[in-house]
Enzyme design. Structure first.
Site, PDB file in Angstrom:
ATOM      1  N   HIS A  39       0.839  -1.209   0.000  1.00 14.34           N
ATOM      2  CA  HIS A  39       0.000   0.000   0.000  1.00 14.34           C
ATOM      3  C   HIS A  39       0.872   1.257   0.000  1.00 14.34           C
ATOM      4  CE1 HIS A  39      -2.884  -2.885   2.081  1.00 14.34           C
ATOM      5  NE2 HIS A  39      -3.589  -2.459   1.064  1.00 14.34           N
ATOM      6  N   ARG A 189      -4.134 -10.221   3.936  1.00  9.44           N
ATOM      7  CA  ARG A 189      -4.599 -11.548   4.365  1.00  9.44           C
ATOM      8  C   ARG A 189      -3.458 -12.468   4.797  1.00  9.44           C
ATOM      9  NH1 ARG A 189      -8.835 -10.562   0.216  1.00  9.44           N
ATOM     10  NH2 ARG A 189     -10.846 -10.634   1.280  1.00  9.44           N
TER      11      ARG A 189
END
Ligand code: PAF
Length: 280
Positions: A39, A189
């Site tokens: 990110h 995840r």
């Protein structure tokens, strides 16, 4: 400059209009939070192409299926905000679900070709949820440029198509996958992986490596390469959801594995669904 935090979409929209009125270019990085270095690389890419960067942190219920991980999707708002601040974001949108979806919301955006196969076939309604929320985020943050990660290759293709077909006045940038030193693609995840699953998850990047090596040696039948990839995944005790080699633009299955095509994988590592891909 201090970072603004908006919970109300209309307030971010007013901010975005003011930035535009001041002649500033807005970069948007849509995320579901639990930020990692992948990110941060998107925020970096947005910074290079804009004057002010907006980040959205919203776990979008509409893109999760009924048996998926919406409720347990990892969240850490305080840490995410600190990372955004450190990365130089000008504004963050952190809306509650009720601020994004009216109880009687009845308009959705569907892409009807690129999103049909791969993850779209395994996660019915997923890309409808993604397109809808991303269209909303575009209307809220009014970006000149929006940055997405290549980790979600099909998502990026679907969003590009939505931007083209609905005439959104912005540029879509897709930034490269960020990997751990051993090859595992960064994903929020990955935090679900327990015991030997972290080591087994290396099967994805290794299978993509095998595909890449096969193609480097010369074009070969896609079925043959997919078989070799599946062997690697099975050796790592990963349950294959799909292994595909597709055209980079149309996402149609390719007959031959050749340079420029994309190999994509989705597997279950224990209970965790992981995806990865590589342009061959
Ligand atoms: O890639 C994601 O994290 C999400 O699908 C996105 C683009 C933020 C939409 O919810």
């Amino acid at each position: 400059m201090s970072m603004l935090i908006f919970q109300i979409p209309e307030e971010m929209q007013a901010w975005a209009l003011a930035q535009r009125a001041a002649g500033l270019r807005i970069g948007l990085v849509p995320t579901m939070g639990y930020l990692h270095a992948g990110h941060l690389s998107l925020i970096d890419a947005a910074k290079k192409r804009s004057d002010v960067v907006a980040v959205s942190i919203f776990v979008n219920p509409v893109q999760f299926g009924p048996n998926e991980d919406f409720a347990k999707y990892p969240r850490d708002e305080a840490r995410d905000l600190a990372l955004c601040r450190e990365a130089g974001a000008a504004a963050v949108l952190l809306p509650p679900v009720a601020a994004m979806y009216a109880p009687d919301a009845s308009v959705y955006v569907t892409e009807e070709r690129l999103g049909n196969g791969l993850c779209g076939a395994r996660r019915p309604g997923h890309f409808r949820g993604v397109c809808t929320v991303v269209a909303k985020l575009f209307n809220i943050a009014l970006p000149h440029v929006a940055v997405f990660g290549q980790k979600d290759y099909q998502q990026a293709a679907v969003i590009r198509r939505m931007v083209r077909d609905l005439n959104f006045p912005l540029e879509v940038v897709v930034a490269p996958i960020v990997r751990e030193a051993d090859g595992l693609a960064l994903s929020s995840r990955n935090v679900y992986l327990v015991g030997d699953e972290r080591a087994r998850a290396l099967g994805l990047s290794r299978a993509l490596q095998v595909a890449s090596e096969a193609v480097a040696a010369g074009p070969c039948a896609a079925g043959e390469v997919r078989g070799r990839m599946a062997e690697v995944l099975e050796r790592h005790a990963l349950k294959v959801d799909y292994v595909e080699i597709v055209d980079a633009e149309t996402l149609e299955p390719a007959a031959a594995a050749a340079r420029g095509h994309v190999a994509l994988i989705a597997v279950y590592c224990g209970r965790t669904r992981l995806i990865d891909n590589r342009v061959l």
